[in-house]
Design a protein around this motif. Sequence first.
Motif, PDB file in Angstrom:
ATOM      1  N   PRO A   1       0.351  -1.192  -0.340  1.00 35.22           N
ATOM      2  CA  PRO A   1       0.233   0.051   0.086  1.00 35.22           C
ATOM      3  C   PRO A   1       0.653   1.522  -0.811  1.00 35.22           C
ATOM      4  O   PRO A   1       0.458   2.396  -0.373  1.00 35.22           O
ATOM      5  N   ASN A   2       2.138   1.309   0.173  1.00 35.76           N
ATOM      6  CA  ASN A   2       2.788   2.186   0.178  1.00 35.76           C
ATOM      7  C   ASN A   2       3.365   2.518  -1.231  1.00 35.76           C
ATOM      8  O   ASN A   2       4.536   3.819  -1.072  1.00 35.76           O
ATOM      9  N   PHE A   3       3.098   1.558  -2.149  1.00 35.07           N
ATOM     10  CA  PHE A   3       3.488   2.059  -3.820  1.00 35.07           C
ATOM     11  C   PHE A   3       2.881   1.717  -4.792  1.00 35.07           C
ATOM     12  O   PHE A   3       2.037   1.240  -5.475  1.00 35.07           O
ATOM     13  N   PRO A   4       1.328   2.889  -4.196  1.00 36.51           N
ATOM     14  CA  PRO A   4       0.186   2.728  -4.925  1.00 36.51           C
ATOM     15  C   PRO A   4       0.508   2.790  -6.897  1.00 36.51           C
ATOM     16  O   PRO A   4       1.824   3.996  -6.615  1.00 36.51           O
TER      17      PRO A   4
ATOM     18  N   LEU B   1       0.587   5.545  15.756  1.00 36.89           N
ATOM     19  CA  LEU B   1      -0.318   4.693  14.687  1.00 36.89           C
ATOM     20  C   LEU B   1      -0.076   5.205  13.012  1.00 36.89           C
ATOM     21  O   LEU B   1       0.290   6.609  13.208  1.00 36.89           O
ATOM     22  N   GLY B   2       0.784   4.747  12.772  1.00 37.83           N
ATOM     23  CA  GLY B   2       1.207   5.179  11.383  1.00 37.83           C
ATOM     24  C   GLY B   2       2.237   5.245  11.371  1.00 37.83           C
ATOM     25  O   GLY B   2       2.127   7.180  10.608  1.00 37.83           O
ATOM     26  N   SER B   3       3.794   5.632  11.715  1.00 39.15           N
ATOM     27  CA  SER B   3       4.403   5.852  12.288  1.00 39.15           C
ATOM     28  C   SER B   3       5.315   6.285  10.874  1.00 39.15           C
ATOM     29  O   SER B   3       5.528   7.768  11.122  1.00 39.15           O
ATOM     30  N   GLY B   4       5.756   5.893   9.714  1.00 37.35           N
ATOM     31  CA  GLY B   4       6.199   6.589   8.765  1.00 37.35           C
ATOM     32  C   GLY B   4       7.689   6.623   9.202  1.00 37.35           C
ATOM     33  O   GLY B   4       8.752   5.526   9.423  1.00 37.35           O
TER      34      GLY B   4
ATOM     35  N   PRO C   1       4.799  -3.349   9.120  1.00 40.33           N
ATOM     36  CA  PRO C   1       5.932  -4.331   9.236  1.00 40.33           C
ATOM     37  C   PRO C   1       7.295  -4.517   8.413  1.00 40.33           C
ATOM     38  O   PRO C   1       7.852  -4.039   8.364  1.00 40.33           O
ATOM     39  N   GLU C   2       7.240  -3.635   6.770  1.00 42.64           N
ATOM     40  CA  GLU C   2       8.414  -3.553   5.109  1.00 42.64           C
ATOM     41  C   GLU C   2       8.759  -1.935   5.897  1.00 42.64           C
ATOM     42  O   GLU C   2       9.284  -1.756   6.284  1.00 42.64           O
ATOM     43  N   VAL C   3       7.751  -1.113   6.949  1.00 42.98           N
ATOM     44  CA  VAL C   3       8.206   0.289   6.983  1.00 42.98           C
ATOM     45  C   VAL C   3       8.950  -0.156   8.767  1.00 42.98           C
ATOM     46  O   VAL C   3       9.787   1.365   8.579  1.00 42.98           O
ATOM     47  N   CYS C   4       8.728  -0.745   9.591  1.00 44.89           N
ATOM     48  CA  CYS C   4       9.388  -0.886  10.499  1.00 44.89           C
ATOM     49  C   CYS C   4      10.802  -0.747  10.775  1.00 44.89           C
ATOM     50  O   CYS C   4      11.910  -0.270  11.132  1.00 44.89           O
TER      51      CYS C   4
ATOM     52  N   VAL D   1      11.415   3.005  24.215  1.00 42.19           N
ATOM     53  CA  VAL D   1      10.527   4.209  22.599  1.00 42.19           C
ATOM     54  C   VAL D   1      10.832   2.283  22.269  1.00 42.19           C
ATOM     55  O   VAL D   1      11.980   1.192  22.107  1.00 42.19           O
ATOM     56  N   ILE D   2       9.616   1.397  21.909  1.00 43.89           N
ATOM     57  CA  ILE D   2       9.581   0.905  20.852  1.00 43.89           C
ATOM     58  C   ILE D   2       9.066   0.231  19.932  1.00 43.89           C
ATOM     59  O   ILE D   2       7.637   1.521  19.616  1.00 43.89           O
ATOM     60  N   ILE D   3       9.185  -0.221  18.887  1.00 46.31           N
ATOM     61  CA  ILE D   3       8.455  -0.124  17.869  1.00 46.31           C
ATOM     62  C   ILE D   3       8.057  -0.986  16.618  1.00 46.31           C
ATOM     63  O   ILE D   3       8.849  -2.444  17.816  1.00 46.31           O
ATOM     64  N   ARG D   4       7.509  -1.774  16.975  1.00 50.20           N
ATOM     65  CA  ARG D   4       6.319  -2.737  16.623  1.00 50.20           C
ATOM     66  C   ARG D   4       5.419  -2.874  15.877  1.00 50.20           C
ATOM     67  O   ARG D   4       4.606  -1.769  14.555  1.00 50.20           O
ATOM     68  N   PRO D   5       5.113  -4.062  14.446  1.00 51.76           N
ATOM     69  CA  PRO D   5       4.449  -3.936  12.994  1.00 51.76           C
ATOM     70  C   PRO D   5       3.359  -3.439  13.952  1.00 51.76           C
ATOM     71  O   PRO D   5       2.370  -4.611  14.958  1.00 51.76           O
ATOM     72  N   LEU D   6       2.572  -2.500  12.601  1.00 51.81           N
ATOM     73  CA  LEU D   6       0.408  -2.840  13.248  1.00 51.81           C
ATOM     74  C   LEU D   6      -0.143  -2.389  12.194  1.00 51.81           C
ATOM     75  O   LEU D   6       0.475  -1.173  11.498  1.00 51.81           O
ATOM     76  N   SER D   7      -0.689  -3.675  11.972  1.00 46.22           N
ATOM     77  CA  SER D   7      -0.774  -3.147   9.724  1.00 46.22           C
ATOM     78  C   SER D   7      -2.545  -3.270  10.298  1.00 46.22           C
ATOM     79  O   SER D   7      -3.571  -3.198  10.530  1.00 46.22           O
TER      80      SER D   7
END
Length: 299
Positions: free
Chosen positions: A8-11, A94-97, A122-125, A149-155
């Motif tokens: 979805p990050n490459f429409p 949410l959606g930290s980019g 996940p692919e942006v983490c 500070v914790i980074i986690r995948p959340l779709s």
Amino acid sequence: MVMPPSNPNFPKNLQIHPSNPRSSRYTNANQDLDEEKFGPEAQELAIRKYGIAGRVWEAAYAMTLYIQPPGNLAFDPPMIDASRHADRVVIIELGSGAGLVAFSIAKILKPGRDHLIVTDLPEVCPLLEDNLRSIKEEVEATIPEKDAVIIRPLSWGNQDDAAFIASQFFGQPNNDGRFGALTHIICSDLTGSGYCGPSILISYKIRSLSKETAFWSAFGLWFEFYPVLVKDNDEGDWQRFGANFDDTTFLFTAHRRPESWSWVVPTTDSDLLAGVGSKGTDTKKYDDTFENLLLMGVE
């Protein structure tokens, strides 16, 4: 630019360019931008690799100014209530980019007490890991438990991702790493009478009003939301934050309507956007809070 399949990050026909952080009156005051991580050259490289997620979107600059305001600006409400400054802060974004907002939030955390969970696809983490590594190390340098500070995948819409984060971090604080109650949900450019659940902060720049109004119509049925106000102490009057920006921008604070916890959330996006389930009925309905803000130019 190579477009990965089903990302979805490459429409299709993606054509975006790095943003300019100093495009409005108030964002000109933001002098704390890490150019190496979030400047135009860094964004250009990140866009090639991560698509939409690699760009710092304009509403993120508004949010960072709210999080770390210069001395001449006052906000109502402030992000952290001064009367509760001693309370633990537990934030999820949410959606930290690219991570600009998370970078700013990390700077106001009290190490050993406060926590920030940064999420995206996940692919942006990996992008978040790179951009937040230095501030994470800085914040956690003096504490034995490296969990500020914790980074986690959340779709979006992925119940497994949400359930995993909830089970891992939220609940009664104890020795297994849980943080207690969530206090803030941060949303930047994505389109939780009395305290009810976490404070939800949403920064939003209008792009396609005809498409975006349906979201706000449905959102207002489930959440009470109000525009954040700002006052420049050098000039005096309160006004809606974002009113003087080059493009129409809002910063909202919201809480879940207490009565909505008993309503049945519909299973489809179309029903949710149509108001089905809100007010405890299956009829279609809408909320006009956002529409009134636009029509009245209300502060």
